[in-house]
Structure formats: C-alpha cells, structure tokens
Design a protein around this motif. Structure first.
Motif, PDB file in Angstrom:
ATOM      1  N   LEU A 156       0.357  -1.050  -0.107  1.00 47.53           N
ATOM      2  CA  LEU A 156       0.548  -0.037  -0.032  1.00 47.53           C
ATOM      3  C   LEU A 156       0.958   1.273  -0.031  1.00 47.53           C
ATOM      4  O   LEU A 156       2.010   1.129   0.963  1.00 47.53           O
ATOM      5  CB  LEU A 156      -0.852   0.478   1.201  1.00 47.53           C
ATOM      6  CG  LEU A 156      -1.787  -1.081   1.258  1.00 47.53           C
ATOM      7  CD1 LEU A 156      -2.778  -0.757   2.477  1.00 47.53           C
ATOM      8  CD2 LEU A 156      -2.664  -1.458   0.669  1.00 47.53           C
ATOM      9  N   MET A 157       0.439   2.256  -0.936  1.00 41.65           N
ATOM     10  CA  MET A 157       1.243   3.237  -0.952  1.00 41.65           C
ATOM     11  C   MET A 157      -0.212   4.772  -1.146  1.00 41.65           C
ATOM     12  O   MET A 157      -1.065   4.401  -1.915  1.00 41.65           O
ATOM     13  CB  MET A 157       1.774   2.932  -2.262  1.00 41.65           C
ATOM     14  CG  MET A 157       3.495   2.526  -2.156  1.00 41.65           C
ATOM     15  SD  MET A 157       4.449   2.417  -3.813  1.00 41.65           S
ATOM     16  CE  MET A 157       5.285   4.576  -3.195  1.00 41.65           C
ATOM     17  N   ASP A 158       0.705   5.861  -0.158  1.00 38.07           N
ATOM     18  CA  ASP A 158      -0.178   7.299  -0.928  1.00 38.07           C
ATOM     19  C   ASP A 158       0.719   8.195   0.499  1.00 38.07           C
ATOM     20  O   ASP A 158       1.954   8.301   0.665  1.00 38.07           O
ATOM     21  CB  ASP A 158      -1.190   7.019  -0.043  1.00 38.07           C
ATOM     22  CG  ASP A 158      -2.874   7.906  -0.607  1.00 38.07           C
ATOM     23  OD1 ASP A 158      -3.167   7.319  -0.985  1.00 38.07           O
ATOM     24  OD2 ASP A 158      -2.389   8.959  -0.694  1.00 38.07           O
ATOM     25  N   ARG A 159       0.927   9.130  -1.131  1.00 37.73           N
ATOM     26  CA  ARG A 159       1.700  10.061  -0.981  1.00 37.73           C
ATOM     27  C   ARG A 159       0.903  11.292   0.203  1.00 37.73           C
ATOM     28  O   ARG A 159       1.137  12.553   1.060  1.00 37.73           O
ATOM     29  CB  ARG A 159       1.664  11.241  -1.724  1.00 37.73           C
ATOM     30  CG  ARG A 159       0.518  11.885  -2.570  1.00 37.73           C
ATOM     31  CD  ARG A 159       0.629  13.026  -3.619  1.00 37.73           C
ATOM     32  NE  ARG A 159       1.917  13.246  -3.743  1.00 37.73           N
ATOM     33  CZ  ARG A 159       1.475  14.055  -5.405  1.00 37.73           C
ATOM     34  NH1 ARG A 159       1.261  13.963  -6.538  1.00 37.73           N
ATOM     35  NH2 ARG A 159       3.029  15.232  -4.605  1.00 37.73           N
ATOM     36  N   ASP A 160      -0.097  10.783   0.320  1.00 35.81           N
ATOM     37  CA  ASP A 160      -1.505  11.469   1.523  1.00 35.81           C
ATOM     38  C   ASP A 160      -0.969  11.043   2.765  1.00 35.81           C
ATOM     39  O   ASP A 160      -1.354   9.631   3.008  1.00 35.81           O
ATOM     40  CB  ASP A 160      -2.774  11.335   1.654  1.00 35.81           C
ATOM     41  CG  ASP A 160      -3.411  12.884   2.367  1.00 35.81           C
ATOM     42  OD1 ASP A 160      -3.041  12.485   3.490  1.00 35.81           O
ATOM     43  OD2 ASP A 160      -5.001  13.127   1.350  1.00 35.81           O
ATOM     44  N   PRO A 161      -0.494  11.891   4.102  1.00 34.71           N
ATOM     45  CA  PRO A 161      -0.392  11.066   5.299  1.00 34.71           C
ATOM     46  C   PRO A 161      -1.650  10.702   6.370  1.00 34.71           C
ATOM     47  O   PRO A 161      -1.615  10.076   6.892  1.00 34.71           O
ATOM     48  CB  PRO A 161       0.313  12.512   6.188  1.00 34.71           C
ATOM     49  CG  PRO A 161       1.534  13.177   5.215  1.00 34.71           C
ATOM     50  CD  PRO A 161      -0.166  13.384   3.562  1.00 34.71           C
ATOM     51  N   ALA A 162      -2.512  11.660   6.310  1.00 32.65           N
ATOM     52  CA  ALA A 162      -3.858  11.046   6.086  1.00 32.65           C
ATOM     53  C   ALA A 162      -4.353   9.721   6.286  1.00 32.65           C
ATOM     54  O   ALA A 162      -5.083   8.837   6.923  1.00 32.65           O
ATOM     55  CB  ALA A 162      -4.892  12.493   6.287  1.00 32.65           C
ATOM     56  N   MET A 192      -1.408  17.438  -1.557  1.00 32.86           N
ATOM     57  CA  MET A 192      -1.837  15.633  -1.310  1.00 32.86           C
ATOM     58  C   MET A 192      -0.916  15.315  -0.579  1.00 32.86           C
ATOM     59  O   MET A 192      -1.225  14.517   0.477  1.00 32.86           O
ATOM     60  CB  MET A 192      -1.946  15.231  -2.749  1.00 32.86           C
ATOM     61  CG  MET A 192      -2.749  15.267  -3.628  1.00 32.86           C
ATOM     62  SD  MET A 192      -2.306  14.133  -4.718  1.00 32.86           S
ATOM     63  CE  MET A 192      -4.292  14.924  -5.786  1.00 32.86           C
ATOM     64  N   ASP A 193       0.069  15.795  -0.117  1.00 30.27           N
ATOM     65  CA  ASP A 193       1.187  15.363   0.641  1.00 30.27           C
ATOM     66  C   ASP A 193       1.811  16.961   1.646  1.00 30.27           C
ATOM     67  O   ASP A 193       1.943  17.592   0.914  1.00 30.27           O
ATOM     68  CB  ASP A 193       2.909  14.791   0.395  1.00 30.27           C
ATOM     69  CG  ASP A 193       3.562  14.367   1.137  1.00 30.27           C
ATOM     70  OD1 ASP A 193       3.368  14.614   2.757  1.00 30.27           O
ATOM     71  OD2 ASP A 193       4.670  13.752   1.064  1.00 30.27           O
TER      72      ASP A 193
END
Length: 308
Positions: free
Chosen positions: A54-60, A128-129
């Motif tokens: 799993l990856m995402d640039r958003d800390p939330a 986004m980040d």
C-alpha cells in the motif's frame, strides 16, 4: 449523512479489482490507498501467501492504512508517491498487479482545510502531501502572470486563463491569495457564470491542484515504474478522472503495445517490441454506480497486461 457515505465509496470497485485478475498467492500494489476501498477488496481475495503493498502520498491516508492493516502480515505500507514504486524494495520481487486510482480523493475534497474545494472558505493549500512542497497560495504568490495563465490553460483548459492570471497578479500586490473563497470570488468576477450547474472556478482549481502536486509527471513516472516491476502476465488497472490523465494512460498503453502511428508521407517506422496489451476497451461507471455515487461520473478505467 449522505455526504459521509460519499466519502467511502470506492469508484468502479468491482471493475478495477476484476481487472487485476487477483490470484490468492499473488503480490499486488495499490499505489493510491485513499481510504482503502480497493485495497480491502484485493486483500479479501488473497490467501495466507498473498502480499498487498500500500502506498499513498497523503499522510492522513497512510495513518488510516496503518491503523487498519499494520497488524496483517500480508500487508506492507509506505508513505510515498506511487511514482517511486520501483524504488521500494518490496516491489523488487515483481508484482502481479498494480492499481492506481488517480486524482483527488473524496476525503481530501470533503475536508475543507485541505483547500481543494471552492465550496467552503479555507486555506489555499491543495497539497496531497502536506508534509512537503509548495502550496497553491505559495505558487500564486511568486509565479509570473504568464506562468499562472499557462497552468490554467494547460491543466484546466480555462479559456479565460489570461484574464484570470492578470487579475491575480494585479490583486495580490494589495492582498495575497491565501483563501479558497478569495480565489473563487476573483475567478467568478473575471469569468462570470457561463456554464449552468458548474462553478466558474472548477477548471482553475483543477489546474492549480495538478500543478501543485505534479500529478501528470508523477503519473508518467508511475506508469513507467509499474511496467518495470510487473511480472509477465501482471495487470495494470488505472482509474482516471479527467481527459489529461486518461489520455496519458491510453497513450502509454498504446506506445508499449508495439503499435506505431505511421505517417502517410513518411517511410514505415519499426516499432519497439510489445510490452503491454490492452485488456478490453475503456470502461465507465454503470447507471447504478452513477446514481449511488455522482462523483464517479467522470471516471474511466483502463486495464493492460504485461507481455512475456
């Protein structure tokens, strides 16, 4: 209550995951975790030997992923842009599938403080980040009139791009643009309400978001990285939400399929060996999904398979 439901409806869930052709022992990467709708469906199809990255640039989004999945031994989580997926050691063994759900997520839109929407007055951020990079306010404070106009035209196809850019540069001398409501009001004043049911700031806000987050560059890098890491027979499943994204995905698949667009006036061109094959045609949300989730209306899904 209806808005709460909208936040958690993954777009084209069945079609996107079916496109991956998940098998129980495979290794899959969801490069845009969001709030995990697609990831949960993939995980439900994996056995004890399966692996979900799993990856995402958003800390939330990453905080949500860790809260729900960190204890599952089949899952690894990384806070990063999917453009860097080939740099993650977990992908070195090869992937059986990569899923990308592009654009801004419903939670990002619904949280006014993130500054993605003109529907509520909030800080003009759009990152986004939020831990790095230049906010939309920072960009508008330092960019030239031409640079702002080019962004609005190239990423938003805003036909009043030059007038809006000129007004931004003129007005920021007295009052810097720091709020979404402030920017939306200026755009409405300059462009007027010309499209029924569509706020005049829609195109400009989209354009600024794409610029602030470097979305098109990240998409191109991510597609290249996915192709590098996919195993033969591995699937790429990409959901896009505007024509710039969809065109990039469509051309990427075409350009790696061995097809060549020859000119009628020039000699035949030898294409590179085919690396990808499109799986079916572009798919769109059905009537039931559109009724349940209006935010899916502009979604386009494209699936491709890596060749041996």
């Amino acid at each position: 209550m209806a808005e709460q439901v909208l936040r958690h409806i993954p777009v084209m869930l069945g079609e996107a995951v079916e496109g991956l052709a998940v098998h129980a022992g495979g290794r899959y990467l969801d490069g845009t975790f969001g709030r995990g709708g697609h990831a949960r469906e993939v995980l439900s199809r994996l056995g004890a030997d399966g692996r979900l990255l799993l990856m995402d640039r958003d800390p939330a989004a990453i905080a949500t992923a860790r809260a729900e999945f960190a204890a599952d031994p089949r899952v690894s989580i990384r806070h990063a842009n999917f453009s860097s997926l080939a740099e993650w050691d977990e992908t070195a063994a090869g992937l059986d599938g990569v899923l990308l759900d592009l654009g801004v997520s419903s939670p990002q839109l619904d949280e006014a403080a993130r500054g993605f929407s003109f529907m509520a007055d909030a800080p003009l951020d759009m990152r986004m980040d939020t831990s790095q990079g230049e906010s939309a306010a920072d960009f508008l404070a330092r960019a030239s009139e031409r640079e702002i106009a080019d962004v609005l035209w190239n990423y938003g196809e805003e036909r009043h791009s030059r007038r809006i850019a000129r007004a931004i540069v003129a007005d920021r001398e007295a009052t810097p643009f720091t709020r979404t409501g402030q920017l939306a009001a200026l755009i409405e004043r300059v462009a007027g309400r010309r499209e029924p049911g569509k706020h005049p700031a829609t195109r400009s806000f989209q354009a600024l978001r794409i610029r602030v987050n470097g979305e098109l560059d990240a998409l191109q890098q991510g597609l290249n990285a996915a192709l590098e890491r996919l195993k033969p027979g591995g699937r790429l499943s990409v959901i896009s939400f505007h024509s710039l994204e969809d065109r990039a995905v469509k051309l990427f698949i075409r350009d790696h399929s061995g097809r060549v667009q020859n000119s009628r006036r020039g000699p035949p061109v030898q294409g590179a060996p085919a690396q990808l094959a499109a799986v079916g045609k572009a798919q769109f949300p059905g009537d039931a999904e559109l009724a349940a989730n209006p935010r899916s209306r502009s979604a386009v899904l494209r699936v491709a398979e890596k060749l041996a």
